[in-house]
Design an enzyme around this catalytic site. Sequence first.
Site, PDB file in Angstrom:
ATOM      1  N   ALA A  71       6.996   6.077  -7.626  1.00  0.00           N
ATOM      2  CA  ALA A  71       6.696   6.798  -6.381  1.00  0.00           C
ATOM      3  C   ALA A  71       5.542   6.090  -5.664  1.00  0.00           C
ATOM      4  CB  ALA A  71       6.309   8.233  -6.703  1.00  0.00           C
ATOM      5  N   SER A 114       3.954  -5.249  -6.695  1.00  0.00           N
ATOM      6  CA  SER A 114       4.575  -5.944  -5.567  1.00  0.00           C
ATOM      7  C   SER A 114       4.301  -7.444  -5.586  1.00  0.00           C
ATOM      8  CB  SER A 114       4.053  -5.336  -4.267  1.00  0.00           C
ATOM      9  OG  SER A 114       4.399  -6.152  -3.187  1.00  0.00           O
ATOM     10  N   TYR A 139      -1.411  -2.002   1.112  1.00  0.00           N
ATOM     11  CA  TYR A 139      -0.421  -1.730   0.058  1.00  0.00           C
ATOM     12  C   TYR A 139      -0.590  -2.717  -1.110  1.00  0.00           C
ATOM     13  CZ  TYR A 139       4.511  -1.862  -1.721  1.00  0.00           C
ATOM     14  OH  TYR A 139       5.666  -1.883  -2.480  1.00  0.00           O
ATOM     15  N   LYS A 143      -1.733  -1.694  -4.918  1.00  0.00           N
ATOM     16  CA  LYS A 143      -0.895  -2.088  -6.068  1.00  0.00           C
ATOM     17  C   LYS A 143      -1.754  -2.864  -7.076  1.00  0.00           C
ATOM     18  CE  LYS A 143       3.492  -0.865  -4.976  1.00  0.00           C
ATOM     19  NZ  LYS A 143       4.285   0.048  -5.779  1.00  0.00           N
ATOM     20  N   ILE A 183      18.165  -6.906   3.820  1.00  0.00           N
ATOM     21  CA  ILE A 183      19.617  -6.976   3.596  1.00  0.00           C
ATOM     22  C   ILE A 183      20.272  -5.626   3.900  1.00  0.00           C
ATOM     23  CG2 ILE A 183      21.424  -7.345   1.843  1.00  0.00           C
ATOM     24  CD1 ILE A 183      19.673  -9.583   0.696  1.00  0.00           C
ATOM     25  N   ARG A 206      11.871 -15.511   1.807  1.00  0.00           N
ATOM     26  CA  ARG A 206      11.730 -14.428   0.836  1.00  0.00           C
ATOM     27  C   ARG A 206      12.616 -14.676  -0.381  1.00  0.00           C
ATOM     28  NH1 ARG A 206       7.974 -13.815   3.280  1.00  0.00           N
ATOM     29  NH2 ARG A 206       7.194 -12.035   4.482  1.00  0.00           N
TER      30      ARG A 206
HETATM   31  N1  LIG Z   1      12.150  -1.655  -2.217  1.00  0.00           N
HETATM   32  C1  LIG Z   1      11.358  -2.712  -2.206  1.00  0.00           C
HETATM   33  O1  LIG Z   1      11.550  -3.663  -1.449  1.00  0.00           O
HETATM   34  C2  LIG Z   1      10.194  -2.789  -3.171  1.00  0.00           C
HETATM   35  C3  LIG Z   1       9.595  -4.027  -3.464  1.00  0.00           C
HETATM   36  C4  LIG Z   1       8.523  -4.082  -4.357  1.00  0.00           C
HETATM   37  C5  LIG Z   1       8.039  -2.913  -4.927  1.00  0.00           C
HETATM   38  N2  LIG Z   1       8.623  -1.718  -4.613  1.00  0.00           N
HETATM   39  C6  LIG Z   1       8.087  -0.505  -5.218  1.00  0.00           C
HETATM   40  O2  LIG Z   1       9.110   0.100  -5.989  1.00  0.00           O
HETATM   41  C7  LIG Z   1       8.929   1.507  -5.996  1.00  0.00           C
HETATM   42  C8  LIG Z   1      10.220   2.200  -5.614  1.00  0.00           C
HETATM   43  O3  LIG Z   1      10.631   1.737  -4.339  1.00  0.00           O
HETATM   44  P1  LIG Z   1      12.013   2.165  -3.680  1.00  0.00           P
HETATM   45  O4  LIG Z   1      12.419   1.050  -2.802  1.00  0.00           O
HETATM   46  O5  LIG Z   1      12.941   2.662  -4.709  1.00  0.00           O
HETATM   47  O6  LIG Z   1      11.508   3.358  -2.745  1.00  0.00           O
HETATM   48  P2  LIG Z   1      12.261   4.674  -2.302  1.00  0.00           P
HETATM   49  O7  LIG Z   1      11.510   5.202  -1.130  1.00  0.00           O
HETATM   50  O8  LIG Z   1      13.732   4.461  -2.160  1.00  0.00           O
HETATM   51  O9  LIG Z   1      12.038   5.625  -3.550  1.00  0.00           O
HETATM   52  C9  LIG Z   1      10.800   6.203  -3.851  1.00  0.00           C
HETATM   53  C10 LIG Z   1      11.062   7.584  -4.394  1.00  0.00           C
HETATM   54  O10 LIG Z   1       9.797   8.166  -4.701  1.00  0.00           O
HETATM   55  C11 LIG Z   1       9.763   9.485  -4.222  1.00  0.00           C
HETATM   56  N3  LIG Z   1       8.398   9.838  -3.893  1.00  0.00           N
HETATM   57  C12 LIG Z   1       7.580   9.238  -3.001  1.00  0.00           C
HETATM   58  N4  LIG Z   1       6.392   9.867  -2.943  1.00  0.00           N
HETATM   59  C13 LIG Z   1       6.474  10.880  -3.835  1.00  0.00           C
HETATM   60  C14 LIG Z   1       5.576  11.897  -4.236  1.00  0.00           C
HETATM   61  N5  LIG Z   1       4.351  11.994  -3.691  1.00  0.00           N
HETATM   62  N6  LIG Z   1       5.976  12.776  -5.166  1.00  0.00           N
HETATM   63  C15 LIG Z   1       7.211  12.713  -5.720  1.00  0.00           C
HETATM   64  N7  LIG Z   1       8.112  11.763  -5.380  1.00  0.00           N
HETATM   65  C16 LIG Z   1       7.745  10.862  -4.439  1.00  0.00           C
HETATM   66  C17 LIG Z   1      10.655   9.505  -2.982  1.00  0.00           C
HETATM   67  O11 LIG Z   1      11.151  10.814  -2.710  1.00  0.00           O
HETATM   68  C18 LIG Z   1      11.747   8.524  -3.379  1.00  0.00           C
HETATM   69  O12 LIG Z   1      12.855   9.183  -3.961  1.00  0.00           O
HETATM   70  C19 LIG Z   1       7.737   1.801  -5.080  1.00  0.00           C
HETATM   71  O13 LIG Z   1       6.572   1.901  -5.854  1.00  0.00           O
HETATM   72  C20 LIG Z   1       7.671   0.555  -4.219  1.00  0.00           C
HETATM   73  O14 LIG Z   1       6.353   0.337  -3.748  1.00  0.00           O
HETATM   74  C21 LIG Z   1       9.697  -1.626  -3.768  1.00  0.00           C
END
Ligand SMILES: NC(=O)c1ccc[n+]([C@@H]2O[C@H](COP(=O)([O-])OP(=O)(O)OC[C@H]3O[C@@H](n4cnc5c(N)ncnc54)[C@H](O)[C@@H]3O)[C@@H](O)[C@H]2O)c1
Length: 311
Positions: A71, A114, A139, A143, A183, A206
């Site tokens: 999250a 990240s 961010y 992290k 994408i 990227r």
């Molecule tokens: N998607 C990317 O490109 C990417 C890249 C690097 C790192 N990340 C990290 O991976 C993790 C997941 O990313 P994702 O792309 O699946 O994001 P996403 O937004 O699809 O999923 C995050 C989930 O966390 C939940 N959430 C957020 N805040 C919350 C809270 N306060 N309480 C309870 N639930 C909460 C949301 O409801 C959501 O279901 C994150 O930490 C993100 O920073 C993502």
Amino acid sequence: MKALVIGGNGFIGYNLVNLLLKENHQVRIFDRYPNRFMPPLAEVENVTGDFSNHGEIAEAVRDVDWVFHLAYTTLPQTSNDDPVYDIRSNIADTVQLLQECVKNKVKKVVFISSGGTIYGVPQSAPISEDHPTDPICSYGITKLAIEKYLHLFHWLHGLEYVCARLSNPYGELQNPDAKQGAIGVFLGQIARHQPITIWGDGNVVRDYIYIGDTVKALLCAAQYDPAAVNGPRVFNVGFGEGHTLNQLVDAIKVVVGPQVEVRYTESRPVDVPVNVLDISRAKKYLGWQPEVTLEDGIGKSWQWINSLQLK
Ligand SMILES: NC(=O)c1ccc[n+]([C@@H]2O[C@H](COP(=O)([O-])OP(=O)(O)OC[C@H]3O[C@@H](n4cnc5c(N)ncnc54)[C@H](O)[C@@H]3O)[C@@H](O)[C@H]2O)c1
């Protein structure tokens, strides 16, 4: 094992949960919302709650072996708008989670860090974990701070952890209407017969990694025992190859056909020019390596986007 997946209804989380179930692990999801595309999974314990709520998190951490922390309240591009919010909501609430993990003798915390932002503007590519960390967005700083708190909690309390410094994941369940994820967003625009919008001249590089490979790395991270091999706890997770946005569009055209209109707009200060991760450490210690090529992964993503019948 019994796993708590915080943010388990998101893009990465829901894919991870499916892999954990396939591998016969028990799963508890803690999330504010259900998954926007899929119904709740019957074989999962679904807990609705907010990560910032101490009592709810304390309850959710009970009796689990692994905690996957996914999250996050901010994105790279929005985090500079309100760094105080980024610090308060992500660092403080994660430290609160770690305290509960210590109390409940959690065996492993896997944190999704990240690889795309933590290093800042790279001095060399591919970027290894030893590269200096100078993020150019809040961010990336939060992290990094959480990685340091994990190190501190390991030092003070023996809490075991792994940080996965993830590059740019893509694939099934990536929200085409999100503010990140080139994408998914591009394929969504194509499915709606809209032009693709690229910030800058399209030469930003990227490292795109398919979601199936991403979640396999996270499971390997949970299973890995750093103390047994005196190994590291921080890993880059990417494909290890760079593609410019223009090359990405060419790869997309191979899958969807040549009728793709591209519009270029002003570049964003938050975008580093190049980000390609050196993944040799993960290959060596986690026994993992990505398998799905960009072309195959775009094909899978396109099939999924089409199943949404976007209007
Ligand atoms: N998607 C990317 O490109 C990417 C890249 C690097 C790192 N990340 C990290 O991976 C993790 C997941 O990313 P994702 O792309 O699946 O994001 P996403 O937004 O699809 O999923 C995050 C989930 O966390 C939940 N959430 C957020 N805040 C919350 C809270 N306060 N309480 C309870 N639930 C909460 C949301 O409801 C959501 O279901 C994150 O930490 C993100 O920073 C993502």
